[in-house]
Scaffold this active site. Sequence first.
Site, mmCIF file in Angstrom:
data_model
loop_
_atom_site.group_PDB
_atom_site.id
_atom_site.type_symbol
_atom_site.label_atom_id
_atom_site.label_comp_id
_atom_site.label_asym_id
_atom_site.label_seq_id
_atom_site.Cartn_x
_atom_site.Cartn_y
_atom_site.Cartn_z
ATOM 1 N N ASP A 199 38.737 44.572 33.204
ATOM 2 C CA ASP A 199 38.168 44.604 34.550
ATOM 3 C C ASP A 199 36.970 43.657 34.507
ATOM 4 O OD1 ASP A 199 36.619 45.165 36.752
ATOM 5 O OD2 ASP A 199 36.887 47.333 36.655
ATOM 6 N N THR A 225 37.056 42.318 41.307
ATOM 7 C CA THR A 225 36.677 42.237 42.711
ATOM 8 C C THR A 225 36.342 40.769 42.966
ATOM 9 O OG1 THR A 225 34.434 42.839 42.092
ATOM 10 C CG2 THR A 225 35.828 44.596 42.979
#
Length: 412
Positions: A199, A225
Site C-alpha cells: 500500500d 490513493t
Amino acid sequence: MGYENLKRGDKVVYATMLKEIERVNTGLELIPSENFPSEATLEALGSVFNDKYSEGYPGKRYYGGNKFIDVIENLAIERAKKLFGAEHVNVQPYSGSPANMEVYLALMNPGDTFMGMKLDQGGHLTHGHKVSFSGKLFNAVQYGVNKETELLDYDEIRKTALEVRPKMIVCGATAYPREIDFKAFHEIAEEVGAISMADIAHIAGLIVGGVHQSPFPYIDVVTTTTHKTLRGPRGAMIMCKERFAKDIDATVFPGMQGGPHDHVTAAMAVAFGEALKPEFKNYARQIVKNARALAESLMENGFRLVTGGTDNHLILVDLRSKGVTGKEAETALDIAGITVNKNTIPYDPRKPFDPSGIRLGTPTVTTRGMREAEMKQIGKFITAAIDAKDNREKLEEIRQEVKALCQPFPVY
Ligand code: DSN
C-alpha cells in the site's frame, strides 16, 4: 477559480468555502497525507464527467453513452502504467480502504492468515487492525518496528512469516519516516509462498519522482490513493501483475462497487499527466529535502524524532521530552495556524486519543513553493507554539507570523 454560480446559488456553502480558502492560504497544512491538486485537476473533478453511469470497464459497459468515458478511463490507465511501470491498472476503487478490501477479497478467503503492519507503529487500519474489516474477516498477524531502532526489522518479519505461513504479506505505512524495502518484503513473501502486497498511498509521488524505491517489478499487487504525494483527486487505484488482473477487476466491479466515479477518473488522468512531466521529479525531490530541513530544524530545537530523522515526506515527533502530549501540541499548533495530527509513536505508553507524538509532512508546503529556508522557520514556529501551549496571546502572535510566512505562497 470564479465560483460565480456557487456564489449566486448557495450563499452558505460559498461563504464557508471562502473561509476554508482563507484558512488554507494563511496557515500551514502539515498533515503528510494531504496535498493541493492543480486547478486543472480540480476542474476535471467538477466537470460533466460527474454525470455518467458506467458500470463495467472500457469497451464493456452496462449502460450506453460511454464512448468518451472509455477514452478517459483508458487514458488514466495508460498514464498510470507509464508512471509506475505496472502491468495492469484498475482506477475504479473509490478510495484507499475499499481498494485494500478489494485486493484481500479478490486474493484471499475469509479466515485466511495475512500479515500487515500495526496501526500504532505506523501501519493502517486496513492492514489488519481488529476494529477494521481487515482484522475481523481475516486472521491478521501484525508486525511492528524494532523497539531500539524504530525501523522495520526484516529478519523478524521473515521469522514471523515462516511461523504463520500467511497467504499475503502487506507492506506500506502511514507513519514510517524511512524507506521501505519492497524487494525484501517480496523475497520474504516468495519464500513462504505468500502474495506480496504494498500500500504505497503515502509515498506514491516519491516513487514516481525516483526518491523512494519502487515496489515494481517486485511486489505482486500495489494499491495507492491518488491524492497524497501523487497530488491528484481523492481516489485510489490497484496495480498488479497480469496474473492477478482478472480476479482484482471482478472484485472491484461487480464484486464490491457499482458505477465508477468518472469525474475522479478524469481528474486522475490530468494529475497523472502532470506527474509524467519532468517538473514532478523536482517536486518529489523537494518534498524530501524540505522534510529533512524541517527535521533538522526540529532537532536543533530540542525535539526527538522517531528513528532520528526522515528519508521521505514525513516526520514523527516524540514529544515526551517536552512534557507535552500529542493532543495538547495539536491544539496549540492549530491556534497558531499550523495543522498537524496527533499520532502514536512506536511502543507509545499513551493512548491513541492523546498519544505521545505528532505527525508532520511536507507535501503541501512544497506544492505551494516553500523551500528549506521556510522549513527552518516552520521548525521555529512549531517549537515556539509548543513551548507556549497555554499562552493564548503568544499563540495568536505566532499565528500572525505564520500568516506573514504564507503570504508570498498562496494556494488558491
Ligand atoms: N488517513 C490517511 C493518513 O492520514 O495517513 C491514511 O488513510
